[in-house]
Design a protein around this motif. Sequence first.
Motif, short mmCIF file in Angstrom:
data_model
loop_
_atom_site.label_atom_id
_atom_site.label_comp_id
_atom_site.label_asym_id
_atom_site.label_seq_id
_atom_site.Cartn_x
_atom_site.Cartn_y
_atom_site.Cartn_z
N TYR A 1 57.19 42.31 52.08
CA TYR A 1 56.91 44.08 51.51
C TYR A 1 56.04 44.30 50.53
O TYR A 1 55.51 43.44 49.95
CB TYR A 1 58.06 44.90 51.43
CG TYR A 1 59.02 44.43 50.06
CD1 TYR A 1 59.70 43.29 49.92
CD2 TYR A 1 58.72 45.15 48.98
CE1 TYR A 1 60.25 43.06 48.80
CE2 TYR A 1 59.33 44.68 47.68
CZ TYR A 1 60.23 43.81 47.70
OH TYR A 1 60.77 43.36 46.33
N ARG B 1 56.54 49.65 51.26
CA ARG B 1 56.20 49.46 52.80
C ARG B 1 56.63 48.13 53.08
O ARG B 1 56.21 47.20 52.35
CB ARG B 1 54.68 49.56 52.85
CG ARG B 1 54.26 50.04 54.37
CD ARG B 1 52.96 50.44 54.46
NE ARG B 1 52.11 49.36 54.15
CZ ARG B 1 51.56 48.73 55.12
NH1 ARG B 1 52.27 48.72 56.43
NH2 ARG B 1 50.78 47.55 54.94
N LYS C 1 58.70 43.21 60.03
CA LYS C 1 60.33 43.30 60.24
C LYS C 1 60.61 42.43 61.02
O LYS C 1 59.94 42.39 62.28
CB LYS C 1 60.75 44.69 60.72
CG LYS C 1 60.95 45.73 59.51
CD LYS C 1 61.47 46.94 60.13
CE LYS C 1 61.58 47.93 58.97
NZ LYS C 1 62.01 49.22 59.55
N GLU D 1 69.25 46.33 53.31
CA GLU D 1 69.54 47.74 53.61
C GLU D 1 68.64 48.86 52.43
O GLU D 1 68.04 49.80 52.90
CB GLU D 1 70.80 48.10 53.44
CG GLU D 1 71.69 47.70 54.67
CD GLU D 1 71.16 48.52 55.89
OE1 GLU D 1 70.91 49.58 55.92
OE2 GLU D 1 71.17 47.64 57.01
N GLN E 1 65.01 48.88 53.22
CA GLN E 1 64.73 49.57 54.20
C GLN E 1 65.00 51.07 53.86
O GLN E 1 64.02 51.99 54.31
CB GLN E 1 65.39 49.31 55.42
CG GLN E 1 65.04 48.13 56.11
CD GLN E 1 66.08 47.99 57.32
OE1 GLN E 1 67.30 47.84 57.18
NE2 GLN E 1 65.62 47.62 58.54
N ARG E 2 65.92 51.29 53.04
CA ARG E 2 66.29 52.71 52.53
C ARG E 2 64.83 53.25 51.77
O ARG E 2 64.36 54.41 52.02
CB ARG E 2 67.27 52.95 51.67
CG ARG E 2 68.32 53.70 52.53
CD ARG E 2 69.27 54.18 51.66
NE ARG E 2 69.86 53.21 50.54
CZ ARG E 2 70.88 52.38 50.49
NH1 ARG E 2 71.27 51.90 51.62
NH2 ARG E 2 70.68 51.34 49.48
N ALA F 1 61.85 52.14 51.82
CA ALA F 1 60.54 52.41 52.79
C ALA F 1 60.81 53.59 53.57
O ALA F 1 59.71 54.34 53.73
CB ALA F 1 60.46 51.09 53.75
N SER F 2 62.06 53.94 54.12
CA SER F 2 62.01 54.99 54.78
C SER F 2 61.87 56.39 54.04
O SER F 2 61.30 57.19 54.63
CB SER F 2 63.23 54.95 55.86
OG SER F 2 64.47 55.12 54.91
N GLU F 3 62.42 56.23 52.79
CA GLU F 3 62.25 57.50 51.89
C GLU F 3 60.87 57.77 51.70
O GLU F 3 60.47 58.84 51.71
CB GLU F 3 63.05 57.17 50.40
CG GLU F 3 64.53 57.60 50.77
CD GLU F 3 65.17 56.85 49.31
OE1 GLU F 3 64.52 56.83 48.27
OE2 GLU F 3 66.50 56.90 49.50
N GLY G 1 58.51 57.15 53.56
CA GLY G 1 58.20 57.53 54.96
C GLY G 1 57.18 56.34 55.61
O GLY G 1 56.03 56.51 56.14
N GLN G 2 57.57 55.09 55.08
CA GLN G 2 56.86 53.98 55.40
C GLN G 2 57.31 52.91 56.31
O GLN G 2 56.89 52.07 56.67
CB GLN G 2 56.19 53.29 54.24
CG GLN G 2 55.42 53.91 53.13
CD GLN G 2 53.93 54.19 53.71
OE1 GLN G 2 53.73 53.38 54.68
NE2 GLN G 2 53.22 55.35 53.55
N ASP G 3 58.36 53.26 57.00
CA ASP G 3 58.96 52.32 57.93
C ASP G 3 58.40 52.40 59.24
O ASP G 3 57.94 53.22 59.65
CB ASP G 3 60.48 52.46 57.85
CG ASP G 3 60.91 53.79 58.31
OD1 ASP G 3 60.25 54.70 58.29
OD2 ASP G 3 62.24 53.94 58.77
#
Lengths: 97, 318
Positions: B253, B261, B265, B306, B309-310, B312-314, B316-318
Motif C-alpha cells: 500500500y 491506497r 489486493k 481489516e 482496508q478500512r 483505504a475505503s474511508e 475512497g481508495q479501495d
Amino acid sequence: MSEPFWKRLTPGSVILEAGNAVEFKTGSWRAFRPVWKEENCIHCLFCWMFCPDMSVIVEDGKMKGFNYDYCKGCGICALECPGKKGKKAIEMQEEGK
Amino acid sequence: MATETKPKPVSLKELSKKEDRFTHGHRMCAGCGAPIVVKQVLMATDYPIIASNATGCLEVSSCISTYTAWKIPWIHSAFENAAATIAGVETMYRALRKKGRIDREIKFIAFGGDGGTYDIGFQSLSGAMERGHDMLYICYDNGAYMNTGIQRSSATPFGANTTTCPAGSVIPGKLQKRKDLTRIMAAHGIPYVAQASPSHWADFIKKVRKALEIKGPKFINVISPCNRGWRSKTNDAILLSRLAVETCYWPLYEVEDGVTRITFKPKEKKPIEEFLKPQGRFKHLFSPENEWMLRQIQEDIDRDWEALQRAASEAGQD
C-alpha cells in the motif's frame, strides 16, 4: 620490500573507481549451476529481474545465458522461471557433474 | 504535490537495456533479497542518484575494502545516521545549486536494513523526515540483525527464532510483536510512504518513480528475505516475499498526502502458515503446544488487514 598496504589506501578510504567490485569474481561460490534451455525460454526476463547477482545476460530484450563469473548459484532464476508448456527453461545442475 | 499524471507502464524489455548501477561482484550471500531490492530501485529511474547506507549486510558486503559494487556516489558513515548523512548531502546540494555551482537535478536515497532503520537509525530517520529534506529512504526489512548473526530487532516478527530470542524450553521464540514502521512513518505526515516487495517489481518500481517525483521526505519499506536468517532455501527469496504479500503479512500500500491506497489486493488471502512453513525460524510454531501462537499471528494479521482496508475505503481508495 614493497610498500605496505595501508600506504596505498586513499585518504578517508575513498574508492575512486565506481563499480570496481566486478574485479572480484564470486562465481567460485557456486555449488549448483543454472543451465539455460533455450527451446523452453519465452524471454519473460523474470530471471534477469530477480537475479541478485546481475548474472543473467540479456541483449536486445532477449535472454542470452548466464555470466558464470559472478553467478552464486542461488537458484532463484530456476524457481521463478515459468518456462514453456510446463517445462522450465532454467535447471539447476550440481557443479562438477 | 500529488502527481496525478498517469505513470508510464513498466516494461522489462526497456529496463533491461539500462546499465546496472549496482554491479555484480558484491559479496551478499547467494539468494539474498537486498541486492534485488537495490537493483530494482536503481533501475526505476534515470536521475543521477546519490546514496547513503546505514551499516548492515548491504553496506559491508557491497563495499569491502577497496571494492565497491556501486556505480553511483555512495557514502557510509555509521549505523545510526544514514538519514542524517544523506540529509546533510542534500542540504549541501541545495546550497551549491543556489550558488549556481550545480545545475543538474539529483535525487538522494538512503538505504538501511531493519536494524539501521527500525532501531538504531530511527531517531536520525525521524529527524530527517521532520526537517523535510528532499530524500527517499528505502528500508530493506529482513527482520533481524542478519549481518552480525541473526539477533532480534524490533522488525522481527512474533514467534521468530533468533539467536537472542532462541526458541526452546524457556521461550517459544520472540514474544513481542514487530513494530509497524510504515505506519509510524505515515504518522510523520510526510508526502509519501509506501510498502513494497521485490516479488511485485512493477508495483515497487512505480512507487520508487512516484516517490522521486515528489518533493520532500519519502519512505518506502521493502520486505527482503534472508535465507540465512529465515532458515529457508537459497532460491526462495522471491517466493517468500510473494507469499508475504499474498498472506497479507506484508500488504502493498501507499500513503500519499495522508490518503491510504492499497496497491495490490490478493485474489484470495492465503493462510499465514503458507508463509511461515518454509522458514526454519518458525519451525517450533508447528508443534502442538505452540498452536496458540499461530492463531495469534493470524488474528493480528486479520486485524491489521481489516484496519488497512478500512483506512483505504474511508479515503475512497479501495
